[in-house]
Motif scaffolding. Structure first.
Motif, short mmCIF file in Angstrom:
data_model
loop_
_atom_site.label_atom_id
_atom_site.label_comp_id
_atom_site.label_asym_id
_atom_site.label_seq_id
_atom_site.Cartn_x
_atom_site.Cartn_y
_atom_site.Cartn_z
N UNK A 12 0.81 -1.21 0.00
CA UNK A 12 0.00 0.00 0.00
C UNK A 12 0.85 1.27 0.00
N UNK A 13 1.83 1.33 -0.87
CA UNK A 13 2.63 2.54 -1.01
C UNK A 13 3.83 2.59 -0.10
N UNK A 29 5.86 6.36 1.96
CA UNK A 29 5.59 6.90 0.63
C UNK A 29 4.20 7.48 0.47
N UNK A 30 3.33 7.22 1.41
CA UNK A 30 1.98 7.80 1.40
C UNK A 30 1.38 7.61 2.77
N UNK A 31 0.27 8.24 3.01
CA UNK A 31 -0.41 8.07 4.30
C UNK A 31 -1.53 7.06 4.07
N UNK A 32 -1.37 5.88 4.64
CA UNK A 32 -2.37 4.82 4.54
C UNK A 32 -2.33 4.03 5.84
N UNK A 88 6.94 11.83 3.82
CA UNK A 88 6.94 11.03 2.60
C UNK A 88 8.35 11.04 1.99
N UNK A 89 8.84 9.85 1.68
CA UNK A 89 10.18 9.69 1.13
C UNK A 89 11.24 9.37 2.17
N UNK A 90 10.88 9.41 3.45
CA UNK A 90 11.84 9.12 4.52
C UNK A 90 11.63 7.70 5.04
#
Length: 119
Positions: A12-13, A29-32, A88-90
């Motif tokens: 999920x990302x 990579x995303x908020x999920x 995001x990205x960390x």
């Protein structure tokens, strides 16, 4: 040990990839819900490495704000709020370290006081 080929596993990302034997790096990579769970695990691991434990730990997201909730008594829960999009990205472990290390002494004292009070 050399890895024959780098692989990417996507949940999920949340990108996971092998770095060395037995080690996996996870990037936010995303908020999920899956990402929030992985980030909560990273926070709990960071606390554990510093001998800090709470009876209840959770992480929730609401409108891009992530709240890390911790307590020994639900009536006296505390939380640290974070703006989710800035992570995001960390890597999840890096996020936990950057957020928690500056407040570790206060968290350790809070965990100690609350644990002693309810034993």
């Amino acid at each position: 040990m050399k890895l024959k080929k780098e692989s990417h596993f996507v949940f999920e990302g949340l990108f996971c990839y092998p770095v060395a034997e037995g080690m996996i790096i996870m990037k936010f990579t995303s908020i999920s819900p899956a990402n929030i769970d992985e980030l909560c695990i990273a926070f709990e691991s960071c606390l554990s490495r510093h001998d800090i434990a709470f009876k209840y730990v959770d992480m929730v997201e609401d409108s891009g704000i992530i709240s890390f909730i911790f307590c020994n008594d639900p009536k006296e829960a505390r939380s640290v709020e974070l703006e989710g999009s800035r992570f995001i990205g960390l890597e999840t472990d890096y996020i936990a370290k950057e957020i928690l290390e500056p407040i570790l002494p206060r968290l350790k004292e809070y965990a100690k006081n609350k644990t002693n009070r309810f034993e």
